[in-house]
Scaffold this motif. Structure first.
Motif, PDB file in Angstrom:
ATOM      1  N   LEU A  71       0.837  -1.201   0.000  1.00 58.88           N
ATOM      2  CA  LEU A  71       0.000   0.000   0.000  1.00 58.88           C
ATOM      3  C   LEU A  71       0.871   1.249   0.000  1.00 58.88           C
ATOM      4  O   LEU A  71       1.759   1.388   0.851  1.00 58.88           O
ATOM      5  N   THR A  72       0.607   2.140  -0.930  1.00 58.91           N
ATOM      6  CA  THR A  72       1.262   3.444  -0.966  1.00 58.91           C
ATOM      7  C   THR A  72       0.186   4.511  -0.894  1.00 58.91           C
ATOM      8  O   THR A  72      -0.790   4.466  -1.651  1.00 58.91           O
ATOM      9  N   VAL A  73       0.363   5.460   0.018  1.00 63.86           N
ATOM     10  CA  VAL A  73      -0.549   6.590   0.154  1.00 63.86           C
ATOM     11  C   VAL A  73       0.114   7.784  -0.526  1.00 63.86           C
ATOM     12  O   VAL A  73       1.296   8.057  -0.302  1.00 63.86           O
ATOM     13  N   VAL A  74      -0.657   8.486  -1.347  1.00 62.52           N
ATOM     14  CA  VAL A  74      -0.149   9.651  -2.069  1.00 62.52           C
ATOM     15  C   VAL A  74      -0.989  10.858  -1.669  1.00 62.52           C
ATOM     16  O   VAL A  74      -2.213  10.841  -1.815  1.00 62.52           O
ATOM     17  N   VAL A  75      -0.323  11.885  -1.143  1.00 60.92           N
ATOM     18  CA  VAL A  75      -1.031  13.095  -0.717  1.00 60.92           C
ATOM     19  C   VAL A  75      -0.483  14.293  -1.490  1.00 60.92           C
ATOM     20  O   VAL A  75       0.697  14.337  -1.820  1.00 60.92           O
ATOM     21  N   PRO A  76      -1.338  15.275  -1.783  1.00 57.72           N
ATOM     22  CA  PRO A  76      -0.896  16.407  -2.595  1.00 57.72           C
ATOM     23  C   PRO A  76       0.086  17.335  -1.880  1.00 57.72           C
ATOM     24  O   PRO A  76       0.934  17.939  -2.524  1.00 57.72           O
ATOM     25  N   CYS A  77      -0.034  17.445  -0.574  1.00 56.71           N
ATOM     26  CA  CYS A  77       0.861  18.309   0.208  1.00 56.71           C
ATOM     27  C   CYS A  77       1.683  17.432   1.138  1.00 56.71           C
ATOM     28  O   CYS A  77       2.623  16.785   0.700  1.00 56.71           O
ATOM     29  N   ARG A  78       1.281  17.433   2.417  1.00 52.69           N
ATOM     30  CA  ARG A  78       1.918  16.600   3.436  1.00 52.69           C
ATOM     31  C   ARG A  78       0.816  15.880   4.200  1.00 52.69           C
ATOM     32  O   ARG A  78      -0.341  16.282   4.148  1.00 52.69           O
ATOM     33  N   ILE A  79       1.173  14.851   4.924  1.00 51.73           N
ATOM     34  CA  ILE A  79       0.174  14.111   5.707  1.00 51.73           C
ATOM     35  C   ILE A  79      -0.534  15.045   6.678  1.00 51.73           C
ATOM     36  O   ILE A  79      -1.753  14.972   6.823  1.00 51.73           O
ATOM     37  N   VAL A  80       0.188  15.931   7.326  1.00 48.87           N
ATOM     38  CA  VAL A  80      -0.433  16.818   8.316  1.00 48.87           C
ATOM     39  C   VAL A  80      -1.451  17.759   7.698  1.00 48.87           C
ATOM     40  O   VAL A  80      -2.268  18.337   8.420  1.00 48.87           O
ATOM     41  N   ASP A  81      -1.430  17.915   6.372  1.00 46.63           N
ATOM     42  CA  ASP A  81      -2.403  18.770   5.694  1.00 46.63           C
ATOM     43  C   ASP A  81      -3.685  18.029   5.321  1.00 46.63           C
ATOM     44  O   ASP A  81      -4.630  18.639   4.825  1.00 46.63           O
ATOM     45  N   GLN A  82      -3.707  16.723   5.561  1.00 44.02           N
ATOM     46  CA  GLN A  82      -4.885  15.914   5.246  1.00 44.02           C
ATOM     47  C   GLN A  82      -5.913  16.080   6.364  1.00 44.02           C
ATOM     48  O   GLN A  82      -5.579  16.509   7.470  1.00 44.02           O
ATOM     49  N   PRO A  83      -7.175  15.711   6.096  1.00 47.62           N
ATOM     50  CA  PRO A  83      -8.184  15.751   7.170  1.00 47.62           C
ATOM     51  C   PRO A  83      -7.688  14.923   8.363  1.00 47.62           C
ATOM     52  O   PRO A  83      -7.021  13.896   8.183  1.00 47.62           O
ATOM     53  N   THR A  84      -8.014  15.348   9.561  1.00 48.31           N
ATOM     54  CA  THR A  84      -7.499  14.725  10.781  1.00 48.31           C
ATOM     55  C   THR A  84      -7.720  13.218  10.819  1.00 48.31           C
ATOM     56  O   THR A  84      -6.801  12.455  11.107  1.00 48.31           O
ATOM     57  N   GLY A  85      -8.937  12.767  10.515  1.00 50.22           N
ATOM     58  CA  GLY A  85      -9.217  11.329  10.547  1.00 50.22           C
ATOM     59  C   GLY A  85      -8.356  10.554   9.570  1.00 50.22           C
ATOM     60  O   GLY A  85      -7.818   9.491   9.895  1.00 50.22           O
ATOM     61  N   TRP A 130      -0.416  11.418 -10.833  1.00 48.76           N
ATOM     62  CA  TRP A 130       0.750  10.652 -10.369  1.00 48.76           C
ATOM     63  C   TRP A 130       0.340   9.206 -10.110  1.00 48.76           C
ATOM     64  O   TRP A 130       1.037   8.276 -10.511  1.00 48.76           O
ATOM     65  N   MET A 131      -0.784   9.023  -9.429  1.00 44.29           N
ATOM     66  CA  MET A 131      -1.237   7.657  -9.121  1.00 44.29           C
ATOM     67  C   MET A 131      -1.545   6.891 -10.402  1.00 44.29           C
ATOM     68  O   MET A 131      -1.149   5.732 -10.546  1.00 44.29           O
TER      69      MET A 131
END
Length: 154
Positions: A63-77, A113-114
């Motif tokens: 499993l690879t998670v891809v986020v546009p910014c950083r993890i801390v910028d994702q919704p809290t949950g 990217w994905m």
């Protein structure tokens, strides 16, 4: 040979896999989720987080998670789920694309990217979602790249 699968889907279903969503994942993700599979999942709320949780619990796939910014910028949950799976060693990778502004352009870049790293894209659009949403953007981009697409309306 590694099977590489990108997941895209609506954010409007909440974070926790309910019975109906779990049944959809069992029917449409499990057939691709053997030990030679590698899934690319966005870090947003909704299908992204629900699929990530389901895949981590029910498969041995990478499993690879891809986020546009950083993890801390994702919704809290979503960020909490990503960090917990990272701490458990369940994630093969986390790709933080480092966008400076969260918005449509950053999400589209993440989705491209994905798709570019996958051989098949499985999309879970909301049944009444317009073709202008992010899920359809990703599926259409996959079509332009001649990638296999599986559409599972929710």
């Amino acid at each position: 040979m590694e099977r590489r699968v990108a997941i895209t889907g609506t954010r409007s279903i909440g974070d926790a896999p309910d019975d109906r969503l779990a049944a959809a994942f069992d029917a449409y993700l499990r057939p691709f989720a053997d030990s030679a599979a590698h899934f690319y999942v966005g870090g947003a709320s909704g299908v992204d987080t629900a699929a990530l949780q389901w895949l981590a619990t029910n498969t041995e796939a990478a499993l690879t998670v891809v986020v546009p910014c950083r993890i801390v910028d994702q919704p809290t949950g979503s960020a909490n789920v990503i960090e917990a799976l990272r701490d458990e060693g369940r994630l093969a990778d986390v790709v933080e694309m480092g966008a400076t502004l969260l918005g449509k352009a950053a999400y589209h870049a993440r989705n491209r990217w994905m798709v570019d790293h996958a051989g098949i894209v499985i999309g879970f659009p909301r049944g009444d979602e317009s073709t202008g949403g992010g899920t359809w953007y990703t599926l259409n981009y996959a079509a332009e790249q001649a990638k296999v697409r599986l559409v599972v309306p929710l």
